[in-house]
Design an enzyme around this catalytic site. Structure first.
Site, short mmCIF file in Angstrom:
data_model
loop_
_atom_site.label_atom_id
_atom_site.label_comp_id
_atom_site.label_asym_id
_atom_site.label_seq_id
_atom_site.Cartn_x
_atom_site.Cartn_y
_atom_site.Cartn_z
N GLN A 11 -2.71 -21.44 -6.55
CA GLN A 11 -1.79 -21.92 -7.25
C GLN A 11 -1.59 -23.65 -7.34
O GLN A 11 -1.90 -24.25 -6.18
CB GLN A 11 -0.25 -21.42 -6.92
CG GLN A 11 0.80 -21.76 -8.02
CD GLN A 11 1.98 -20.84 -7.69
OE1 GLN A 11 1.95 -19.95 -6.91
NE2 GLN A 11 3.14 -21.25 -8.10
N SER A 91 -5.22 -19.39 -0.25
CA SER A 91 -4.03 -18.67 -0.87
C SER A 91 -4.10 -17.42 -1.86
O SER A 91 -4.60 -16.41 -1.66
CB SER A 91 -3.03 -19.84 -1.17
OG SER A 91 -1.58 -19.03 -1.48
N LEU A 92 -3.56 -17.70 -3.00
CA LEU A 92 -4.09 -16.93 -4.16
C LEU A 92 -5.25 -16.61 -4.23
O LEU A 92 -5.75 -15.29 -4.50
CB LEU A 92 -3.18 -17.31 -5.58
CG LEU A 92 -3.63 -16.75 -6.74
CD1 LEU A 92 -3.07 -15.23 -6.66
CD2 LEU A 92 -3.35 -17.66 -8.02
N ARG A 116 3.74 -10.61 -6.57
CA ARG A 116 3.68 -11.44 -5.40
C ARG A 116 4.31 -12.78 -5.73
O ARG A 116 5.24 -13.41 -5.06
CB ARG A 116 2.18 -11.90 -5.04
CG ARG A 116 2.09 -12.93 -3.73
CD ARG A 116 0.49 -13.02 -3.60
NE ARG A 116 0.11 -13.80 -2.46
CZ ARG A 116 -0.24 -15.16 -2.48
NH1 ARG A 116 -0.21 -15.65 -3.64
NH2 ARG A 116 -0.27 -15.86 -1.66
N HIS A 200 4.01 -20.59 2.30
CA HIS A 200 3.45 -20.60 3.35
C HIS A 200 4.28 -21.14 4.57
O HIS A 200 3.57 -21.82 5.43
CB HIS A 200 2.00 -21.13 3.40
CG HIS A 200 1.35 -20.61 2.66
ND1 HIS A 200 0.76 -19.14 2.53
CD2 HIS A 200 0.61 -20.89 1.24
CE1 HIS A 200 -0.19 -18.89 1.37
NE2 HIS A 200 0.02 -19.89 0.46
N GLN A 249 -0.26 -13.81 5.27
CA GLN A 249 -0.62 -14.90 4.57
C GLN A 249 0.35 -15.55 3.67
O GLN A 249 0.56 -16.87 3.57
CB GLN A 249 -1.76 -14.58 3.73
CG GLN A 249 -2.31 -15.48 2.97
CD GLN A 249 -2.75 -15.38 1.36
OE1 GLN A 249 -1.74 -15.17 0.55
NE2 GLN A 249 -3.85 -15.55 0.85
#
Length: 316
Positions: A11, A91-92, A116, A200, A249
Site C-alpha cells: 500500500q 505487506s499487501l 483486510r 504493522h 503480518q
C-alpha cells in the site's frame, strides 16, 4: 545462472491510471480486472484508471486495486514464459506472491484484501495512530529511541525496508517523541507519514483476529513457487503456515531487508518488481549494494517496461 525473484509492492504505491495501458493492450490483463470487479462488487477498471484519487486511497479500495494490478502484470509475464523461482511482497504484496505461487485463488485473494483493508482501518480511530520514516539510523540505535518513547504510548518498528530506512508505527504522541529521540541519537531524518492508520504494530491485533476468521473460509493450496513471509523472513513451510503468518503480518514488523538478503543468500541475482511504483527497486538497490554478485533489477508497471523486461529476461 542465478534465480529470478518476482517481488510485489504494498500500500502506498497506488496512483490513478495504474494498469491502464496494460489492460488496453493485453486481453489477459483485462480479464484479471474483470474478475476483480466481480469479486469486490465494483468496477475495478474505473477505480484504477479514473479514480477519484480519494476513493483509490481508501485502504479497503487500495489493497484490492494494487493486488489486481500486480496480478494482471504477473500473468502477462507467465503467459510469455517467465516464471518466478522465488517470490515475496511487501505487506499487501505478500498476497500477490501467494496468488502466483498457487496458494490463494485470485478472486479469493482480492476479496480477502478488501476486507483486510477495512479491518485495518477500523482497528484504530482516525487521528489516534500514525507512522514515521526514520532515515540514516541503524536498528539497534532506533530500538533505543523507541524504548525512550514508549512511556508516551505504543510505538514499534513497522518496516525494515533497507539499510538506513526504517518505518515506525504507533500512537501519535509516542511516534512524535520517537522521531525526536531518533534525531537526538543520530538519525539523518525523521518524517511523519501521511497514512490513515498505524500499520504493522500491536494496535492492529484486532484486525488480525478478524482476518483469521476470513482465512478460515478460504481454500489454501500447495506451493508451486517458494514464498518468503514478511513476518519472519523465512520460506513458508507449507499450506498450514499460511493463516498464522498472514494474521501475524498485520501487527508485526515487515522484514523486507531481511527478505531480500535471504533471496541473495539463496542465489537470486534477478529481481523483477511487478506493479505500481518503484519503491521496492530502490530498496533492493540499497540492500544489494554490498553484494559481490552482479544483480539485475527490473521494474514493470506499464506496457513499455513490461516489453523491455521480457526481452531482457528471455535473453538472460
Amino acid at each position: 545462472m542465478g534465480k529470478i525473484a518476482f517481488v510485489f509492492p504494498g500500500q502506498g504505491a497506488q496512483y490513478v491510471g495504474m494498469g491502464k495501458d496494460i489492460v488496453e493492450n493485453y486481453d489477459v490483463a483485462s480479464k484479471i480486472f474483470d474478475l476483480a470487479s466481480k469479486a469486490v462488487g465494483y468496477d475495478m477498471k474505473k477505480l484504477c484508471f479514473e479514480g477519484p484519487e480519494e476513493e483509490l486511497k481508501k485502504t479497503e479500495n487500495t489493497q484490492p486495486a494494487i493486488l489486481t494490478t500486480c496480478i494482471a502484470m504477473a500473468k502477462l509475464l507467465e503467459e510469455r514464459g517467465l516464471q518466478a523461482e522465488v517470490t515475496a511482497g511487501l505487506s499487501l504484496g505478500e498476497y500477490a506472491s501467494l496468488v502466483i505461487a498457487g496458494v490463494l485463488g485470485f478472486e479469493d485473494a482480492v476479496a480477502l484484501v478488501k476486507k483486510r483493508g477495512k479491518y485495518m482501518q477500523e482497528a484504530v480511530p482516525i487521528g489516534k495512530g500514525t507512522m514515521a520514516a526514520i532515515l540514516g539510523m541503524e536498528r539497534e540505535a532506533l530500538e533505543n529511541a523507541l524504548e525512550k518513547a514508549k512511556s508516551y504510548g505504543i510505538v514499534e518498528a513497522a518496516n525494515f525496508n533497507s539499510p538506513g530506512q526504517i518505518v515506525i508505527s504507533g500512537e501519535v504522541e509516542a511516534v512524535e517523541k520517537a522521531c525526536e529521540y531518533a534525531k537526538e541519537l543520530g538519525a539523518l531524518k525523521a518524517v511523519i507519514l501521511p497514512v490513515s492508520a498505524p500499520f504493522h504494530c500491536s494496535m492492529l491485533v484486532p484486525a488480525g483476529e478478524k482476518l483469521a476468521k476470513e482465512l478460515d473460509q478460504i481454500k489454501i493450496g500447495e506451493f508451486q513457487v517458494p514464498v518468503i513471509a514478511n513476518a519472519n523472513a523465512a520460506y513458508y513451510n507449507g499450506p498450514l503456515a499460511v493463516k498464522d503468518l498472514l494474521v501475524e503480518q498485520v501487527s508485526k514488523s515487515v522484514l523486507w531487508e531481511d527478505t531480500v538478503e535471504k533471496m541473495l543468500a539463496d542465489g537470486v541475482d534477478t529481481f523483477v518488481e511487478i506493479g505500481p511504483g518503484k519503491s521496492l527497486s530502490q530498496f533492493i538497490k540499497k540492500i544489494t549494494k554490498k553484494s559481490k554478485n552482479s544483480i539485475k533489477i527490473f521494474n514493470i508497471e506499464d506496457k513499455e517496461s513490461l516489453e523491455n523486461a521480457i526481452e531482457s529476461l528471455l535473453t538472460k
